[in-house]
Write an enzyme that holds these catalytic residues in place. Structure first.
Site, short mmCIF file in Angstrom:
data_model
loop_
_atom_site.label_atom_id
_atom_site.label_comp_id
_atom_site.label_asym_id
_atom_site.label_seq_id
_atom_site.Cartn_x
_atom_site.Cartn_y
_atom_site.Cartn_z
N LYS A 1 2.69 -3.94 8.71
CA LYS A 1 3.89 -3.12 8.49
C LYS A 1 5.11 -4.02 8.67
CE LYS A 1 5.86 1.33 9.92
NZ LYS A 1 5.64 2.52 10.76
N ASP B 1 4.65 12.96 15.33
CA ASP B 1 4.90 12.88 13.88
C ASP B 1 3.60 13.11 13.12
OD1 ASP B 1 6.55 12.58 11.72
OD2 ASP B 1 6.46 10.39 11.68
N MET C 1 0.82 -1.21 0.00
CA MET C 1 0.00 0.00 0.00
C MET C 1 0.86 1.26 0.00
SD MET C 1 -2.73 -1.12 2.93
CE MET C 1 -3.57 0.46 2.90
#
Length: 543
Positions: free
Chosen positions: A149, A284, A127
């Site tokens: 991930k 972040d 992705m």
């Protein structure tokens, strides 16, 4: 051989993008300036592009580790000129993906089963692909959609080599540039090293996500996806798949009639809630990590992903920061200066009057603008830059906070240009201060500590007795120590007197022996008189 090839590539990139122009040659030793003058590429490759653009392009050419370093460096506006920091902020976190077969092998090695056993379906096409990991979609056997991930294979070895090279470059910068030490490049690299190696352990990111989800459980303004720990290891992370609109996609947000004013104000509320209520904030929060739910455009809800970098503040830092911001917007510069001293952010020896004057000279021009045009992030930046002139130590937790605030503020103004950040934040800060300092805060603290106090109450007489005994023993020990010091002082005085007497005797003997009549009568050589004099001076010097 590989480190040599890597070093040659770095040298080529430095030449290609003329990074030598970043150094002020006049501030360097003459022999270094001569070396720079003799660089052949100075006469072959012109430095046409702005310096910030050249640095950004150089970091992109050096690969994902240097890109990540440039992103981190862009947040250090307390160390960089604005033009360089703004250009570095444009670095993108997209790199070519690694083969899906390797991703599959890593997942199977980490989880101990084949992908077919673990998932109902697994999409081999990634992705997204970032500097240290890439993401695949999958479906669990119970039908739940997830994202997986996976850390890049071999990335830790590559990062270690590149970080070692960065340390070398930082050391050279300190040695060759007068301003190098002030910019503290070695500490910047050290901070980057800790950040990026933390990101390589996906269990830490998963733990951060779980904590943030718990903090906002049931919240209507922020949704944090669920972490699936059964499918999470050091190199693999499984998380609930979310479906939302990227927060930077203004076209889609407007198409679904999203209440952009409310969305912008809720972003500010989320930030201050994380910082002051929880002291645990997503550090972040750039647009790539933030989405907006499609469920209720009139009451929009944020969705956050990627929890590799989080920040926190101590209770003292929270209090000082809130009071600083409130004092700043009341234009009470004396209190701002005093708070910096009280917090230990600047040395105690700082002249508070001079510091107050410097802050006023920086801040007053800002207040000539309407409040809604005042940048909260730039306010903090101005305060930190002013404090730095008064030897303020770099506070890593405040740098992360400033970076996050700049992200949130930029996002809020993009969503709703008329956002008055101060109007949104001030009531939150004032209520937080009242809640922290008022009678309710005292009652909560007593209530929280009551069980421990009640538990120790029966032991109180014994604790008092033990303390007195310890104090008495300490007093006895101190008295004995003082007596020993006095005895040593007397012994030292006697040694001093003895050496002084011996030295004076040797000097007197040298004078006597040097007399011609005595020298003839005793048949003494001149060197013997000098020897006696030397011995005398040595003994006096030792005394």
């Amino acid at each position: 051989m590989q480190p040599v090839v890597r070093s040659l590539k770095i040298l080529w990139v430095i030449a290609r993008y003329r990074l030598d122009t970043f150094f002020h040659h006049a501030a360097m030793p003459w022999y270094v300036r001569v070396c720079f003058v003799l660089l052949p590429w100075r006469y072959l490759i012109p430095a046409k592009a702005p310096r910030g653009m050249r640095l950004r392009l150089a970091l992109e050419a050096l690969g994902p580790v240097f890109i990540k370093f440039g992103q981190m460096l862009s947040t250090r506006r307390d160390l960089l000129p604005d033009d360089v920091a703004i250009e570095l902020a444009r670095l993108q976190d997209q790199v070519p993906p690694f083969p899906a077969t390797k991703a599959r092998a890593i997942i199977e090695a980490e989880l101990g089963k084949s992908v077919d056993e673990l998932f109902q379906s697994f999409d081999l096409e990634p992705m997204a692909s970032a500097s240290v990991a890439q993401v695949h979609s999958a479906v669990l056997h119970d039908g739940r959609a997830v994202v997986i991930k996976v850390i890049r294979p071999g990335i830790e070895r590559v990062i270690r080599q590149d970080v070692d090279l960065l340390y070398t470059l930082a050391w050279l910068l300190c040695q060759l540039w007068v301003d190098g030490r002030r910019l503290r490049p070695v500490e910047v690299v050290s901070e980057y090293e800790q950040t990026i190696f933390d990101e390589l352990d996906l269990r830490k990111e998963a733990a951060n996500g779980s904590q943030l989800r718990r903090n906002f459980e049931g919240s209507s303004i922020l949704y944090v996806p669920e972490i699936y720990w059964d499918f999470t290891r050091r190199n693999v992370l499984a998380m609930e798949r979310i479906y939302g609109v990227p927060v930077a996609d203004m076209e889609q947000l407007r198409a679904q009639n999203t209440n952009l004013k409310k969305l912008a104000e809720q972003g500010v509320e989320i930030f201050f809630t994380q910082v002051f209520r929880d002291s645990f904030f997503h550090a972040d929060m750039h647009p790539g990590n933030i989405f907006v739910s499609r469920d209720n455009p009139e009451q929009p809800q944020y969705i956050a992903v990627d929890f590799g970098i989080v920040g926190s503040l101590s209770a003292e830092d929270q209090s000082y920061l809130a009071r600083n911001l409130l004092a700043f917007f009341r234009r009470d510069y004396r209190q701002v200066a005093q708070l910096h001293l009280d917090s230990g952010w600047v040395p105690e020896s700082t002249n508070v009057h001079a510091f107050e004057t410097a802050i006023r000279s920086v801040c007053e021009p800002i207040f000539e603008k309407p409040l809604k045009e005042i940048s909260f992030g730039l306010v903090l930046l101005g305060l930190f830059q002013t404090a730095r002139r008064f030897n303020m130590e770099v506070q890593p937790q405040l740098v992360l906070l400033q970076k996050t605030l700049l992200n949130i503020e930029g996002l809020g103004r993009q969503l709703y240009p008329d956002l008055d950040l101060w109007k949104t934040a001030k009531p939150f800060l004032e209520n937080w201060m009242k809640d922290r300092i008022g009678p309710r805060a005292t009652y909560r603290a007593l209530k929280l500590q009551a069980p421990e106090l009640l538990e120790k109450l029966p032991q109180l007489p014994q604790l008092i007795f033990d303390t007195l005994q310890h104090t008495r023993k300490g007093s006895d020990d101190s008295a004995e120590l003082l007596r020993e010091i006095e005895r040593e002082r007397k012994r030292s005085r006697k040694r001093w007197q003895r050496r002084l007497l011996i030295g004076a005797t040797f000097l007197a003997a040298a004078v006597v022996v040097a007399e011609p009549e005595v020298k003839a009568a005793l048949d003494v050589w001149p060197w013997q008189a000098w020897f006696l004099a030397a011995l005398g001076w040595i003994m006096i010097w030792r005394a």
